[in-house]
Motif scaffolding. Structure first.
Motif, short mmCIF file in Angstrom:
data_model
loop_
_atom_site.label_atom_id
_atom_site.label_comp_id
_atom_site.label_asym_id
_atom_site.label_seq_id
_atom_site.Cartn_x
_atom_site.Cartn_y
_atom_site.Cartn_z
N THR A 131 -10.51 -15.00 -9.13
CA THR A 131 -10.37 -13.95 -8.12
C THR A 131 -8.89 -13.88 -7.76
N THR A 132 -8.18 -12.90 -8.32
CA THR A 132 -6.72 -12.83 -8.13
C THR A 132 -6.28 -11.79 -7.11
N SER A 133 -7.25 -11.05 -6.56
CA SER A 133 -6.90 -10.07 -5.52
C SER A 133 -8.05 -9.98 -4.53
N ALA A 134 -7.72 -9.45 -3.36
CA ALA A 134 -8.74 -9.29 -2.31
C ALA A 134 -8.39 -8.09 -1.46
N ILE A 135 -9.42 -7.42 -0.97
CA ILE A 135 -9.22 -6.32 -0.03
C ILE A 135 -9.15 -6.93 1.36
N ILE A 136 -8.09 -6.61 2.07
CA ILE A 136 -7.92 -7.12 3.43
C ILE A 136 -8.04 -5.96 4.41
N GLY A 137 -8.22 -6.28 5.70
CA GLY A 137 -8.34 -5.25 6.73
C GLY A 137 -9.77 -4.81 6.93
N THR A 138 -9.93 -3.74 7.67
CA THR A 138 -11.25 -3.17 7.97
C THR A 138 -11.19 -1.66 7.81
N THR A 139 -12.31 -1.01 7.96
CA THR A 139 -12.43 0.43 7.77
C THR A 139 -11.45 1.19 8.68
N ALA A 140 -10.83 2.21 8.13
CA ALA A 140 -9.88 3.04 8.89
C ALA A 140 -10.60 3.80 9.99
N ILE A 141 -9.90 3.98 11.10
CA ILE A 141 -10.41 4.78 12.21
C ILE A 141 -9.55 6.04 12.29
N SER A 142 -10.20 7.19 12.32
CA SER A 142 -9.49 8.47 12.33
C SER A 142 -8.48 8.53 13.48
N GLY A 143 -7.28 8.99 13.17
CA GLY A 143 -6.23 9.12 14.18
C GLY A 143 -5.31 7.93 14.25
N ASN A 144 -5.73 6.79 13.70
CA ASN A 144 -4.89 5.59 13.70
C ASN A 144 -4.01 5.56 12.46
N THR A 145 -2.84 4.91 12.59
CA THR A 145 -2.00 4.65 11.43
C THR A 145 -1.88 3.13 11.28
N TYR A 146 -1.64 2.68 10.06
CA TYR A 146 -1.65 1.26 9.73
C TYR A 146 -0.35 0.88 9.05
N SER A 147 0.16 -0.30 9.39
CA SER A 147 1.39 -0.80 8.77
C SER A 147 1.24 -2.30 8.58
N TRP A 148 1.29 -2.74 7.33
CA TRP A 148 1.14 -4.16 6.99
C TRP A 148 2.49 -4.80 6.74
N SER A 149 2.57 -6.09 7.11
CA SER A 149 3.79 -6.85 6.89
C SER A 149 3.41 -8.27 6.50
N PRO A 150 4.04 -8.89 5.54
CA PRO A 150 5.00 -8.28 4.62
C PRO A 150 4.30 -7.31 3.69
N THR A 151 5.08 -6.50 3.02
CA THR A 151 4.50 -5.50 2.11
C THR A 151 4.34 -6.05 0.69
N THR A 152 4.83 -7.25 0.48
CA THR A 152 4.79 -7.88 -0.85
C THR A 152 3.36 -8.01 -1.36
N ALA A 153 3.15 -7.57 -2.59
CA ALA A 153 1.89 -7.72 -3.31
C ALA A 153 0.73 -6.95 -2.66
N LEU A 154 1.03 -5.87 -1.98
CA LEU A 154 -0.01 -5.02 -1.40
C LEU A 154 -0.07 -3.71 -2.16
N SER A 155 -1.28 -3.20 -2.34
CA SER A 155 -1.44 -1.92 -3.04
C SER A 155 -0.89 -0.76 -2.21
N ASP A 156 -1.03 -0.82 -0.88
CA ASP A 156 -0.56 0.26 -0.01
C ASP A 156 -0.36 -0.33 1.39
N ALA A 157 0.88 -0.53 1.79
CA ALA A 157 1.19 -1.16 3.07
C ALA A 157 0.83 -0.28 4.27
N ASN A 158 0.43 0.97 4.02
CA ASN A 158 0.06 1.87 5.11
C ASN A 158 -1.42 2.23 5.08
#
Length: 184
Positions: A131-158
């Motif tokens: 298992t070399t990857s994993a989905i992190i976080g939870t379901t998006a909520i309409s109207g919210n914006t997301y920003s991940w840190s660090p951005t290293t090795a993420l498919s989409d930091a937003n």
């Protein structure tokens, strides 16, 4: 002694005749100044996590006095432009009294939307040889914006749920910004 109620400024003249036939006159000016002052509480204000106070009202006019109601959370209830920082949505009303004693009122709504969004980065993920990857976080909520840190090795930091595939153990932090500007 008649009562005068003119709609415009008028000069009245009285002539008095005595029993001996002599007369005398006198004038009096009735100055009509019935115009109400201008009252303008200003446009609706929206307070958020980043904007917790707002100036309400408009510039003072010389000779007018100002009285705001309610006085709760106002910097100066007798100012033309007080600062309002209520903790709940409040309608403020200003009563403006002109130098002639006439009054006018105006109201402004101060919306308070201080609720922070929910941020959930999800549970700890363990990557293995298979298992070399994993989905992190939870379901998006309409109207919210997301920003991940660090951005290293993420498919989409937003994204609310990016795929992470780091080569070393990494702690990711998500910052969620709600439509009202509040963050978590």
């Amino acid at each position: 002694q008649p009562t005068a109620n003119p709609t415009t400024t008028t000069t009245y003249t009285v002539t008095v005749s005595g029993t001996n036939g002599c007369t005398a006159t006198s004038t009096v000016l009735v100055d009509v100044n019935k115009s109400a002052p201008t009252a303008d509480a200003g446009p609706t204000k929206n307070l958020t996590c980043t904007t917790t106070s707002a100036t309400i009202g408009t510039a003072a006019i010389s000779g007018n006095t100002y009285s705001w109601s309610p006085t709760t959370a106002l910097s100066d209830a007798n100012s033309a432009q007080p600062t309002a920082n209520p903790t709940t949505t409040t309608t403020y009303t200003v009563t403006v009294t002109g130098s002639n004693g006439c009054t006018a009122t105006s109201s402004v709504l101060v919306n308070v939307n201080l609720s922070a969004p929910t941020a959930d980065a999800g549970p700890t993920k363990n990557l293995t040889c298979t298992t070399t990857s994993a989905i992190i976080g939870t379901t998006a909520i309409s109207g919210n914006t997301y920003s991940w840190s660090p951005t290293t090795a993420l498919s989409d930091a937003n994204s609310a749920q990016p795929t992470a595939n780091p080569t070393t153990t990494t702690t990711y932090t998500v910052t969620v910004t709600g439509a009202n500007g509040c963050t978590a």
